[in-house]
Design a protein around this motif. Structure first.
Motif, PDB file in Angstrom:
ATOM      1  N   UNK A 163      14.362   9.334 -28.708  1.00  0.00           N
ATOM      2  CA  UNK A 163      13.854   8.456 -27.593  1.00  0.00           C
ATOM      3  C   UNK A 163      13.956   9.614 -26.218  1.00  0.00           C
ATOM      4  N   UNK A 164      12.898   9.545 -25.679  1.00  0.00           N
ATOM      5  CA  UNK A 164      12.970  10.382 -24.275  1.00  0.00           C
ATOM      6  C   UNK A 164      12.515   9.501 -23.090  1.00  0.00           C
ATOM      7  N   UNK A 165      13.376   9.394 -22.198  1.00  0.00           N
ATOM      8  CA  UNK A 165      13.278   8.624 -21.026  1.00  0.00           C
ATOM      9  C   UNK A 165      12.704   9.384 -20.008  1.00  0.00           C
ATOM     10  N   UNK A 166      11.441   8.860 -19.292  1.00  0.00           N
ATOM     11  CA  UNK A 166      10.995   9.427 -18.182  1.00  0.00           C
ATOM     12  C   UNK A 166      10.782   8.540 -17.005  1.00  0.00           C
ATOM     13  N   UNK A 167      12.030   8.532 -16.326  1.00  0.00           N
ATOM     14  CA  UNK A 167      11.945   7.616 -15.165  1.00  0.00           C
ATOM     15  C   UNK A 167      12.183   6.283 -15.706  1.00  0.00           C
TER      16      UNK A 167
ATOM     17  N   UNK B  29       5.328  11.538 -17.745  1.00  0.00           N
ATOM     18  CA  UNK B  29       4.362  10.729 -18.327  1.00  0.00           C
ATOM     19  C   UNK B  29       2.582  11.545 -18.338  1.00  0.00           C
ATOM     20  N   UNK B  30       2.465  12.268 -17.093  1.00  0.00           N
ATOM     21  CA  UNK B  30       1.291  13.150 -16.910  1.00  0.00           C
ATOM     22  C   UNK B  30       1.205  14.009 -18.035  1.00  0.00           C
ATOM     23  N   UNK B  31       2.214  14.630 -18.485  1.00  0.00           N
ATOM     24  CA  UNK B  31       2.182  15.777 -19.701  1.00  0.00           C
ATOM     25  C   UNK B  31       1.778  15.234 -20.959  1.00  0.00           C
ATOM     26  N   UNK B  32       2.460  13.926 -21.302  1.00  0.00           N
ATOM     27  CA  UNK B  32       2.071  13.111 -22.329  1.00  0.00           C
ATOM     28  C   UNK B  32       0.614  12.492 -22.543  1.00  0.00           C
ATOM     29  N   UNK B  33       0.113  12.270 -21.376  1.00  0.00           N
ATOM     30  CA  UNK B  33      -1.114  11.503 -21.463  1.00  0.00           C
ATOM     31  C   UNK B  33      -2.324  12.514 -21.289  1.00  0.00           C
ATOM     32  N   UNK B  34      -2.202  13.639 -20.630  1.00  0.00           N
ATOM     33  CA  UNK B  34      -3.240  14.426 -20.152  1.00  0.00           C
ATOM     34  C   UNK B  34      -4.011  14.867 -21.316  1.00  0.00           C
TER      35      UNK B  34
ATOM     36  N   UNK C  48       0.918  -1.308   0.019  1.00  0.00           N
ATOM     37  CA  UNK C  48      -0.145  -0.003  -0.121  1.00  0.00           C
ATOM     38  C   UNK C  48       0.593   1.139   0.014  1.00  0.00           C
ATOM     39  N   UNK C  49       2.310   1.156   0.042  1.00  0.00           N
ATOM     40  CA  UNK C  49       3.008   2.304   0.241  1.00  0.00           C
ATOM     41  C   UNK C  49       3.753   3.106  -1.085  1.00  0.00           C
ATOM     42  N   UNK C  50       3.147   2.566  -2.269  1.00  0.00           N
ATOM     43  CA  UNK C  50       3.317   3.384  -3.362  1.00  0.00           C
ATOM     44  C   UNK C  50       2.615   4.448  -3.668  1.00  0.00           C
ATOM     45  N   UNK C  51       3.471   5.394  -4.603  1.00  0.00           N
ATOM     46  CA  UNK C  51       2.635   6.621  -4.994  1.00  0.00           C
ATOM     47  C   UNK C  51       2.554   6.856  -6.615  1.00  0.00           C
ATOM     48  N   UNK C  52       1.288   6.959  -6.766  1.00  0.00           N
ATOM     49  CA  UNK C  52       1.190   6.901  -8.270  1.00  0.00           C
ATOM     50  C   UNK C  52       1.904   7.952  -8.956  1.00  0.00           C
ATOM     51  N   UNK C  53       1.984   9.161  -8.354  1.00  0.00           N
ATOM     52  CA  UNK C  53       2.425  10.426  -8.902  1.00  0.00           C
ATOM     53  C   UNK C  53       4.073  10.083  -9.095  1.00  0.00           C
ATOM     54  N   UNK C  54       4.636   9.472  -8.020  1.00  0.00           N
ATOM     55  CA  UNK C  54       6.208   9.178  -8.264  1.00  0.00           C
ATOM     56  C   UNK C  54       6.157   8.222  -9.322  1.00  0.00           C
ATOM     57  N   UNK C  55       5.366   7.065  -9.300  1.00  0.00           N
ATOM     58  CA  UNK C  55       5.567   6.148 -10.252  1.00  0.00           C
ATOM     59  C   UNK C  55       5.449   6.475 -11.805  1.00  0.00           C
ATOM     60  N   UNK C  56       4.496   7.348 -12.117  1.00  0.00           N
ATOM     61  CA  UNK C  56       4.414   8.040 -13.528  1.00  0.00           C
ATOM     62  C   UNK C  56       5.393   9.226 -13.807  1.00  0.00           C
ATOM     63  N   UNK C  57       5.383   9.917 -12.740  1.00  0.00           N
ATOM     64  CA  UNK C  57       6.131  11.057 -12.957  1.00  0.00           C
ATOM     65  C   UNK C  57       5.496  12.241 -13.850  1.00  0.00           C
ATOM     66  N   UNK C  58       5.977  13.451 -13.723  1.00  0.00           N
ATOM     67  CA  UNK C  58       5.168  14.698 -14.346  1.00  0.00           C
ATOM     68  C   UNK C  58       5.663  14.305 -15.929  1.00  0.00           C
TER      69      UNK C  58
END
Length: 381
Positions: free
Chosen positions: A237-241, A179-184, A167-177
């Motif tokens: 190629x762009x690496x996002x974490x 990935x959020x910017x590409x999907x939003x 239960x200790x993972x964070x979806x914000x940390x896992x995806x990162x900004x």
């Protein structure tokens, strides 16, 4: 809709003019045994069970009170939309004697009952709510016999689950900004599944993903189809974490760049493949989003299941768009079913016949290198 990467479009244009491509610092060699070893396959499955993996799309449980059941990595899951609109996940395993508490693939229920002995559980928290003949047990502590909880987080319409029960993972940390910017921009939280196809193949899951994100083969393996639409051996190629994105120019971008004509970061000129570690891809198009998930088989290293879904926002759907989307499926089906997977099947067969040495991933194969580097880091190779 823009791909939000004007800098990438400029880089692709320069590479096309020069006949070059973006490259990683070194080649990568991956042991062929990684594609056939049962020991290695078991470690990869165990790893996947500890990572946030995408198990579905929120539109599958759009209404409050709805649920879906499915098996992921051999684990039976029950995923629900709670009364407050949030998502809950449980093991679909009765705490009495191990039966399934929900048999239907989907539906709408307030509680779930195992048909073996009638134990029932709440949709809202998985708590044990009813035990027939309770007086005949020494003691059943209902607080301790609820369904095992699996954490599920919804982001950009995708349902991320950790099958280990952490239960200790964070979806914000896992995806990162990034990935959020590409999907939003695609608004996938409001999309629906337009098309859903599943294929079980006698091919290791990593070979399937390699083929889907590979930038070197279009003109060779798909000379009359995809090879006419996408440039070969030019990409950025762009690496996002833990994740990454491959951008490829369409042939019309190549023609324009070599002729000195202007290009831009639009679907007309370029496409992208967003890889969400460890086993999913999001491929953007003007009309829909193509979403892949590739699962290793639980019984053998040499088999996998590939699920391909087309996601569409309902307000965009009309007969013209649906015809265009189906044409996209025809092109994809020809490339994958008739060309990619038969080639990958021979690779798998050859690996099993001679599981020695290594496969070579060149400096110009950054997108394919990424998966194997991340797996190596996680598994200590």
């Amino acid at each position: 809709m823009s791909l939000l990467n004007s800098d990438v479009a400029d880089l692709l244009t320069e590479h096309l003019k020069a006949g070059t491509t973006e490259m990683s610092p070194t080649d990568l060699r991956v042991p062929i045994a990684h594609f056939v070893s049962e020991e290695r396959a078991a470690k990869e499955r165990e790893l996947m069970a500890r990572l946030p993996v995408i198990i579905g799309h929120g539109s599958e449980i759009a209404e409050r009170g709805s649920f879906v059941t499915r098996e992921v990595l051999g684990i039976p899951l029950l995923v629900v939309r709670k009364s407050d609109g949030t998502v809950g996940g449980y093991l679909n395993i009765c705490r009495h004697r191990g039966g399934r508490v929900a048999d239907a693939p989907c539906g709408k229920q307030r509680y779930f009952t195992c048909h073996y002995h009638g134990w029932s559980y709440s949709r809202e928290d998985g708590g044990l709510r009813g035990v027939p003949y309770d007086d005949f047990y020494t003691h059943v502590d209902k607080d301790r016999h609820g369904l095992h909880t699996i954490r599920v987080e919804e982001r950009h319409g995708f349902l991320f689950a950790d099958l280990s029960g952490r239960q200790d993972w964070d979806i914000d940390d896992w995806l990162g900004p990034e990935v959020d910017a590409q999907l939003a921009p695609f608004g996938l939280d409001g999309a629906e599944i337009f098309l859903d196809r599943s294929f079980t193949l006698d091919i290791n899951w990593k070979i399937v993903l390699d083929g889907a994100i590979d930038v070197l083969h279009p003109k060779f393996l798909h000379p009359t189809g995809v090879g006419k639409l996408i440039e070969t051996n030019t990409s950025v190629w762009r690496q996002y974490g833990r994740h990454g994105q491959s951008f490829s120019p369409r042939t019309r971008m190549g023609d324009a760049a070599r002729a000195g004509e202007p290009t831009d970061a639009s679907f007309r000129y370029m496409g992208s493949n967003l890889f969400l570690y460890p086993n999913s891809m999001v491929i953007s198009t003007p009309d829909h989003v193509e979403f892949w998930t590739v699962w290793p088989d639980t019984g053998t290293a040499g088999r996998s299941t590939t699920q391909i879904r087309f996601l569409v926002r309902p307000e965009k759907r009309d007969e013209r768009i649906e015809r265009r989307i189906m044409r996209s499926w025809e092109i994809l089906e020809e490339a994958a079913v008739q060309e990619d997977w038969p080639m990958e099947l021979t690779i798998q067969q050859n690996a099993e016949a001679h599981p020695h040495g290594t496969f070579l991933y060149g400096r110009n194969e950054q997108s394919c290198q990424h998966l194997h580097r991340e797996l190596a880091a996680d598994l200590g190779d």
